[in-house]
Structures are given as C-alpha cells and as structure tokens.
Design an enzyme around this catalytic site. Structure first.
Site, PDB file in Angstrom:
ATOM      1  N   GLU A 109     -43.444  -3.037 -11.313  1.00  0.00           N
ATOM      2  CA  GLU A 109     -42.265  -2.707 -10.522  1.00  0.00           C
ATOM      3  C   GLU A 109     -41.156  -2.161 -11.424  1.00  0.00           C
ATOM      4  OE1 GLU A 109     -42.359  -6.124  -7.077  1.00  0.00           O
ATOM      5  OE2 GLU A 109     -41.652  -6.727  -9.067  1.00  0.00           O
ATOM      6  N   CYS A 110     -40.578  -1.056 -11.015  1.00  0.00           N
ATOM      7  CA  CYS A 110     -39.389  -0.478 -11.643  1.00  0.00           C
ATOM      8  C   CYS A 110     -39.550  -0.385 -13.167  1.00  0.00           C
ATOM      9  CB  CYS A 110     -38.148  -1.270 -11.247  1.00  0.00           C
ATOM     10  SG  CYS A 110     -36.612  -0.299 -11.361  1.00  0.00           S
TER      11      CYS A 110
END
Length: 460
Positions: free
Chosen positions: A332-333
C-alpha cells in the site's frame, strides 16, 4: 468507566497535543487509558501509543461501518479505566457538504460519548462564548460537557473567557493552557512528523506534556464530566481461532521508520484468523525472516530514507526473487512505491528500489490524491483512503489493474491505479479489511497455497 472525545472547531487548534498530554497525565495518575482516533489517520495513533502505552485504534465510519466501530470500540475499551477518542478536523466536519457522516460528532453520538472541546482562544475573548454556544446549539444530540481553552495569554484573559462561556452556555471550562514549547510539534503535510518517534527524548517530551496538562487543567473535573452510565450497543466479540504455533501462517510485515502505516484493526483481524505477524526492516535487515508465507508492505515515508533503502541491496534482491517465484504480497502507498523500479526524489535523482513492479514513482510538490475511495481488485470491492505527494510514472498500459471510485471529493471520479503481478498486489490505496467480507479469506488462501507449494517442494 470514563469515556471522552477530544474535539475542536478546526484543525491546528492544538487538539492532538492536548490529547497526548491528557493520555500521558492520566497514565501518570495510574489509570489504564485506551486511545482512539476518528478517521483514517496513521500518525496521531503512533504518538498516542507512546503517550498511553496502548495501541491506538482508528474509528472510521466510511471504511468500517457502524458495526465495525461498535465492535472495535467495545473490545478495545473493555479492559481500560478511561477511553480517550481524538477527533478529526472540526467537530462537525464530515464526509460531504450536506452530511456530517464520518465526523467527530457522528462518532460521538454513535457511541454515546461526552465531548470535550479544545478552543484556540489566542485572539479572542467574549467571542469564545459565541463559538461555544454555536457548537452546543448546532446539534443538541451532541453531549458537549466541557471546554479546554488553549493558547490563553494570562489568568485574567482566562477569567474573562470562562465567565462569558459559563454565562452564555452553561458549559464548564476545565482550565487553560498558555503557549509553551513543551506542547509544540512540527508537522508534515496534514499531520505530525513521525521523526521524533524514532529519536531519543520523545518519551520524556510526552511525559512533560502530561505534567504541563496536569498543572494547568482540572483533570478531576474532566473525569467527573466523562463518566458514562451506559455502554454503547453490544457487539459480538471476535472468536479467536485456536491454533498451534506450527499451524500459524507467517506473514512478514515491513516495520521501521520508512514503513509504519497500518490500521491496527486490519492486523488484529489477521491475527484472529491465525496469522502470525513477523516484523522486518527494509532499512536494516539484510535478509527476510525465515519460513514466511507472504509479505505485507504498508505505507509510510520511504522518500525520507531513499539512500538507506537503496543501499540495502541484499534485501531488495531477496524480496524481488521471492515475489518472482510467486510469494503472496500486498503493498500500500509507500510499500507500493518501494516495490517499483525506483523512487525519484525532488532533486531529480532516481533511487533504485525492489524493481518488481513496472515504472517508478516520483515525488511531487503538490498533493496528488487525498480522500476516501473504493477500490475493486478482482471480485472484491474494498473501501480505503489515499494521501500521497508522489505519482507513478511508466507505461500507461501497465498501471491499470484496479478500478477506483472517488468518494466525497469535489467531483465524482473513476480512475485506475496499481498493479498485479504474480501473487503480488500493490496500489496507492490504504484499504480497510472490514470493508470487504471476502478479502481476508482470499489473503489466507494465498498464504496457505504458497506454504503448501513450498512444503511439497521441500519433500521432493
């Protein structure tokens, strides 16, 4: 038990610092204090953990739903003397122009928790009473019990404001905080800088914040005002799956200064399903932990540690090799950025990363995406949140795996983001596992399949 929401009329009112000071002061008095944070923020909960000694839990209506909030709050607060919920933005700031859904006020009402308002009174006197009156009358279902006046210049200044608020609203003031460096933290983007958590002296600073709060606020009155006679709606407790250690799935989780953004409830759900979380550091560890069944790369600030991440080539190469063989992974991210070819800093220098996903990410001066979104990965639609000052750069036909629908923004928007390769999924979206009933089981299936394949190979 005592339950309280620490709210404000806007961001930058001192709400976060006051919350940390209250957590520390109450802990110093010998109470067991459980912190919570309204909204999707990762950074404030990290400081709350240091201040209280307990892991902080997010309460986010969009991603978790009402039942999720009930469940998490009930479970986490059950074994503490005091629960302290830090609000988000202004008390009534919600998910849209016409809705207060997701606001601090909506969560306070949902859980029947008294509200304590932090008011920055630096540049006002009797006008403070008008502000408090407006807050009180705006929604009579919000249980506004007290006011903390922040950045007050003198005792005389406080007396003028306090008498006016009491006369016009009947809401008691719990004391005032003069401006003092002990209550100051530097911010980055929309939140506090995480750097102090990994530097010496942070515990001492937070302890001093607690002592400052103890000196200037009437904490006994605060506790008297926040006793709640009834508990929120009962929630069914999660049933732990009892497993032998050898049966636990082993999920490697990136945890250090560069990667630290995880929703505690996500991790708890994985633990409940028999997943053992094995931390490792992409900054310092030269090898992955042994016998892993998968990897989880959360968000964070990899852009602040590019040289160290690049220099740790042995770990990057091992991660690439494992992912190429089919090891399951979710990123994620910041974790997604780490798995691309590289990250280009603001000076234009490209730093090599794992290189598993196509393209690279470049840092930008402006915020690229911010707000809630829902993301569809295969048959699963999950709710999540985006906040990043970088953008992916590469062949357009590559980054189009996952469809996102923007919520609560200035305009409706549908876009594609992220990549899937082998059994590795990555995007800029921070998802919440409660938002999709099947995603946890899908993750477990991937982990078990990888374990089974490797056990069969080892027997050959």
């Amino acid at each position: 038990m005592h339950h309280m929401v620490i709210a404000a009329i806007s961001s930058s009112s001192g709400k976060t610092a006051v919350t940390m000071g209250i957590l520390s002061a109450l802990k110093e008095r010998g109470f067991s204090v459980q912190p919570f944070k309204v909204g999707p923020d990762y950074i404030d909960p990290s400081f709350q953990k240091t201040a209280s000694g307990k892991v902080s839990h997010n309460l986010d209506l969009f991603m978790m739903g009402k039942e999720g909030i009930y469940d998490v709050y009930k479970k986490a607060s059950a074994y503490s003397d005091i629960s302290v919920v830090e609000g988000v933005m202004g008390l009534y700031d919600g998910s849209g122009i016409k809705s207060m859904e997701g606001s601090t006020a909506s969560v306070a009402k949902l859980l029947s928790i008294p509200v304590i308002l932090v008011l920055d009174a630096k540049a006002m006197s009797k006008t403070a009473a008008a502000v408090v009156l407006g807050i009180k009358e705006f929604d009579l279902d919000v249980n506004l019990r007290g006011v903390i006046l922040n950045r007050v210049s003198s005792a005389r200044h406080y007396e003028l404001i306090e008498s006016s608020i009491m006369e016009k609203t009947g809401v008691p003031c719990l004391g005032y905080l003069p401006e003092d460096p002990v209550m100051e933290f530097q911010s980055r983007h929309l939140g506090l800088q995480l750097d102090p958590l990994y530097q010496g002296g942070i515990s001492e600073k937070i302890t001093n914040m607690g002592r400052f709060i103890e000196k200037h606020l009437n904490l006994s009155a605060l506790l008297d005002l926040t006793v709640r006679a009834s508990d929120p709606k009962q929630a069914e407790p999660l049933v732990e799956e009892k497993k032998e250690m050898k049966d636990l799935l082993r999920l490697g989780i990136a945890e250090d200064e560069a990667f630290s953004f995880y929703y505690e409830d996500n991790l708890e759900q994985l633990r409940q399903k028999g997943v053992q979380l094995i931390p490792f550091s992409p900054l310092r560890d030269k090898r992955l932990p042994e016998h892993l069944d998968g990897l989880y790369f959360g968000g964070g600030f990899p852009e602040l540690h590019l040289q160290k991440l690049e220099e740790n080539s042995s770990l990057r190469e091992e991660i690439h090799r494992k992912l190429a063989l089919g090891m399951p992974a979710f990123a994620e991210c910041g974790g997604y950025m780490y798995l691309t070819q590289g990250i280009r800093d603001k000076e234009g220098t490209l730093h090599n990363m794992v290189g598993f996903f196509e393209g690279s990410c470049e840092m930008t001066d402006t915020l690229q995406r911010f707000g809630y979104t829902s993301i569809r990965i295969g048959p699963y639609e999950m709710k999540g949140h985006e906040f990043h000052h970088s953008q992916w750069v590469g062949p357009k036909e590559t980054e189009q795996e996952f469809l996102c629908a923007k919520h609560f923004g200035s305009r409706d928007e549908t876009y594609r983001t992220g990549q899937k390769k082998n059994n590795c999924y990555g995007s800029y979206v921070h998802i919440h596992l409660r938002s999709s009933g099947g995603i946890v089981q899908s993750m477990l299936d991937h982990l078990r399949k990888w374990r089974s394949q490797n056990e069969n190979q080892n027997r050959l």
